[in-house]
Design an enzyme around this catalytic site. Structure first.
Site, short mmCIF file in Angstrom:
data_model
loop_
_atom_site.label_atom_id
_atom_site.label_comp_id
_atom_site.label_asym_id
_atom_site.label_seq_id
_atom_site.Cartn_x
_atom_site.Cartn_y
_atom_site.Cartn_z
N CYS A 96 0.84 -1.20 0.00
CA CYS A 96 0.00 0.00 0.00
C CYS A 96 0.88 1.25 0.00
O CYS A 96 1.80 1.38 0.82
CB CYS A 96 -0.89 -0.03 1.24
SG CYS A 96 -1.69 1.51 1.65
N GLU A 97 0.60 2.16 -0.91
CA GLU A 97 1.41 3.37 -0.99
C GLU A 97 1.13 4.35 0.15
O GLU A 97 1.90 5.29 0.35
CB GLU A 97 1.20 4.07 -2.33
CG GLU A 97 -0.17 4.67 -2.54
CD GLU A 97 -0.31 5.34 -3.90
OE1 GLU A 97 -1.07 6.31 -3.98
OE2 GLU A 97 0.31 4.89 -4.88
N HIS A 98 0.07 4.11 0.90
CA HIS A 98 -0.26 5.01 2.00
C HIS A 98 0.42 4.61 3.31
O HIS A 98 0.81 5.47 4.09
CB HIS A 98 -1.78 5.03 2.22
CG HIS A 98 -2.53 5.50 1.02
ND1 HIS A 98 -3.70 4.90 0.58
CD2 HIS A 98 -2.27 6.49 0.13
CE1 HIS A 98 -4.13 5.52 -0.51
NE2 HIS A 98 -3.28 6.48 -0.80
N HIS A 99 0.56 3.28 3.54
CA HIS A 99 1.14 2.82 4.81
C HIS A 99 2.33 1.89 4.61
O HIS A 99 2.95 1.47 5.59
CB HIS A 99 0.07 2.10 5.65
CG HIS A 99 -1.13 2.95 5.93
ND1 HIS A 99 -2.30 2.85 5.21
CD2 HIS A 99 -1.33 3.94 6.83
CE1 HIS A 99 -3.18 3.73 5.66
NE2 HIS A 99 -2.62 4.40 6.65
N GLN A 137 -4.90 -0.44 -5.04
CA GLN A 137 -5.45 -1.53 -5.85
C GLN A 137 -6.14 -1.00 -7.10
O GLN A 137 -6.07 -1.61 -8.17
CB GLN A 137 -6.43 -2.35 -5.01
CG GLN A 137 -6.97 -3.58 -5.74
CD GLN A 137 -7.81 -4.47 -4.85
OE1 GLN A 137 -7.55 -4.58 -3.65
NE2 GLN A 137 -8.84 -5.09 -5.40
N HIS A 165 -6.05 -6.15 2.32
CA HIS A 165 -5.11 -5.06 2.60
C HIS A 165 -4.72 -5.10 4.07
O HIS A 165 -5.57 -4.97 4.95
CB HIS A 165 -5.76 -3.72 2.26
CG HIS A 165 -6.02 -3.53 0.80
ND1 HIS A 165 -5.42 -2.53 0.06
CD2 HIS A 165 -6.79 -4.23 -0.07
CE1 HIS A 165 -5.83 -2.61 -1.20
NE2 HIS A 165 -6.67 -3.63 -1.30
N CYS A 167 -3.28 -2.87 5.64
CA CYS A 167 -3.53 -1.59 6.31
C CYS A 167 -4.90 -1.58 6.98
O CYS A 167 -5.14 -0.77 7.88
CB CYS A 167 -3.40 -0.43 5.32
SG CYS A 167 -4.49 -0.52 3.89
#
Length: 206
Positions: A96-99, A137, A165, A167
């Protein structure tokens, strides 16, 4: 979900020009270890920065690969075959590019040939290339479809990804086992409901 992605990541060449050195990467890991509350100089963590940097090279190897190179070779001797080609249950992991925690799932990819076909392993390889990058995704689903559509120029492409995910499972709401489903359709899969329905049926049939 039929994703439309307009801004795709930089090319591998662009990213390589800005890539930090091995030492800078290892120093960053040491900083994170200290921030987490541990001592990077203790015996068990002495080699961790080097191991993490090496692991990241492998986990994010997709930045060093170009889907066009993988999809470049096609075959035109198809004996008149012009129906759906589906490769389903392609396992993948991404982050995940956020976490920066794992996304674990499988992809189902189909296309309608227009005079030429791909080697089946190429489809799985494209999934791997985009999986081994920081992702959402939705973006990954659209990228796979676009790469095949642009390179092969088929009558249509269908991509479905289902994934868990971490996250959501490991942090935040901490809901283990929930699955996210995304789809992208182009060409005949987008304009012909019967083709889209047949794709979905074939993916779900066991």
């Amino acid at each position: 979900m039929d994703a439309i992605i307009k801004n795709f990541p930089q090319t591998p060449a662009d990213l390589e020009a800005d890539r930090p050195s091995q030492k800078e990467a290892e120093d960053a890991v040491r900083t994170l270890l200290r921030w987490a509350g541990d001592d990077p100089s203790r015996e068990g963590l002495l080699d961790t920065p080097a191991r993490v940097a090496k692991a990241y090279r492998e986990l994010f190897a997709g930045y060093d690969m170009d889907p066009e190179d993988v999809l470049g070779r096609t075959f035109e001797e198809v004996a008149g075959y012009d129906d759906m080609v589906l490769v389903r249950d392609i396992p993948f992991f991404s982050h995940c590019e956020h976490h920066m925690v794992p996304i674990i799932g499988k992809a189902h990819v189909a296309y309608m040939p227009d005079g030429k076909v791909l080697g089946l392993s190429k489809i799985a390889r494209v999934v791997e290339i985009y999986g081994r990058r920081l992702q959402t995704q939705e973006t990954m689903t659209a990228q796979i479809a676009k790469a095949i559509d642009d390179t092969l120029a088929p009558r249509g492409v269908a991509v479905m990804i289902e994934a868990e995910h971490m996250c959501m499972a490991m942090r935040g709401v901490q809901k283990q086992g929930s699955t996210t489903l995304t789809t992208t359709f182009t060409g005949t899969f987008k304009t012909e409901p019967a083709d889209q329905a047949r794709f979905m049926t074939m993916v779900r049939s066991r």
